[in-house]
Design an enzyme around this catalytic site. Sequence first.
Site, PDB file in Angstrom:
ATOM      1  N   LYS A  83      64.654  75.523  85.716  1.00 33.02           N
ATOM      2  CA  LYS A  83      64.922  74.359  84.870  1.00 33.02           C
ATOM      3  C   LYS A  83      63.928  73.240  85.163  1.00 33.02           C
ATOM      4  O   LYS A  83      63.535  73.021  86.312  1.00 33.02           O
ATOM      5  CB  LYS A  83      66.349  73.873  85.128  1.00 33.02           C
ATOM      6  CG  LYS A  83      66.820  72.738  84.248  1.00 33.02           C
ATOM      7  CD  LYS A  83      68.262  72.379  84.608  1.00 33.02           C
ATOM      8  CE  LYS A  83      68.799  71.242  83.779  1.00 33.02           C
ATOM      9  NZ  LYS A  83      70.211  70.928  84.122  1.00 33.02           N
ATOM     10  N   SER A 158      73.304  70.744  80.607  1.00 32.83           N
ATOM     11  CA  SER A 158      71.907  70.497  80.330  1.00 32.83           C
ATOM     12  C   SER A 158      70.976  71.651  80.738  1.00 32.83           C
ATOM     13  O   SER A 158      69.769  71.575  80.502  1.00 32.83           O
ATOM     14  CB  SER A 158      71.448  69.228  81.062  1.00 32.83           C
ATOM     15  OG  SER A 158      71.574  69.364  82.467  1.00 32.83           O
ATOM     16  N   SER A 182      76.565  71.137  83.835  1.00 33.35           N
ATOM     17  CA  SER A 182      75.263  71.505  83.267  1.00 33.35           C
ATOM     18  C   SER A 182      74.839  72.942  83.507  1.00 33.35           C
ATOM     19  O   SER A 182      73.949  73.439  82.822  1.00 33.35           O
ATOM     20  CB  SER A 182      74.176  70.560  83.805  1.00 33.35           C
ATOM     21  OG  SER A 182      74.293  69.294  83.206  1.00 33.35           O
TER      22      SER A 182
END
Length: 391
Positions: A83, A158, A182
């Site tokens: 990420k 996220s 997330s």
Amino acid sequence: MLQQDQYSQMSASNIAAAVHAGTVKARTIVDWALARIEATEPVVNAFIHVDHVGARAAADEIDRAIAEGRTPGPLAGVPVSVKDLVNVAGMPTSGGSKVFAGRIVQTDAVPVARLRAAGAIIIGKTTTPEFGHKPITSSPLFGETLNPWNRRYTAGGSSGGAAASVAAGQVPLAVGTDGGGSIRIPASVCGVFGLKATLGCIAHADAADLFGNNSFIGPMTRSMSDLELMFRVMAGGDARDPWSRRRNQKEADSPPASKWRIGWAGRVGNPVLDADVQRAFENVLQTIRSSGVAGDSIAKAGEAVDDSRLPEIELVEVDLDFVQWEPQFRVLLQSVLAGRFGADLTRNRHQFDPSFVQTIENGLAHSAVELAQAINVRTEMYRRVESLFKA
């Protein structure tokens, strides 16, 4: 002989086993991963950066190690996405933001370094809303990452890019982060596995606030066995993270208990539960009641599960209401982001996502008293959850 069309469904453990056995080259696996990304990425939009050169070079080093009789680790040749909030040496960490696009970092985050040491190949960086501020994955920098199963739906956030990269068969393993869902939200909506590990289990030395950090780095995979394998590689303390420095890897290696008491909460304060989700959840509970916890972590791969070795299970419904604490969570999240990026708002407002601008402005509007009250509520929440383990 393994074929390219098998790659998208292969587990990390199977890839590593094949690379170790010499039935496939790490370079071949990486080429398959890059081809899969190239074929699917125009639709999936999971990656913000793909490191073709670095990934192939790392794979070649794995192949050299095996040819020379060295053991490259339990994840030898396994492609991994990371990420875009987690540092990877030599790659950009933009935080999903136009303002910080192209910012190259020089050192790996601790769990990324551990994945590399275990033989994993870092393929590239995945999409995230600006600094993980919302539960859908969109940004002015890269557009929108939608659900790879059905583009009418969100990939969550996220860590939406991380989840999508696994669900679409681009990589078997992905690194995500989770502060308020997330990892868990995109794992759920994309049909993959994800873990927000306990504070300190996986060292996070790059957090802006080491002492008040509530966003943790965690694994995302297509199977529970891969999740366990990836967690074991990433886990462990580091002196640079004050919450992890007292952690010992032996905690992760403890043998399973003979009796497990499992608490479950169906709604955690949510007023509505989707009927399909409820049915799936009840099916899991029934499976646990009838056959005990799945034997993935107890039996070795390919080994029949011995029922006598499964733990005795007691399921207990617990009363948890996380929704009541959401206003205080927002105060913490918004205040932290305002503290980090409030000064950037004047000169970069037009480049930020409008929802990120609103988040920062909300944070700037909170008083120190509101922040202190939210911190106190966090302590109350901790005590409530911990009390469940003593009941």
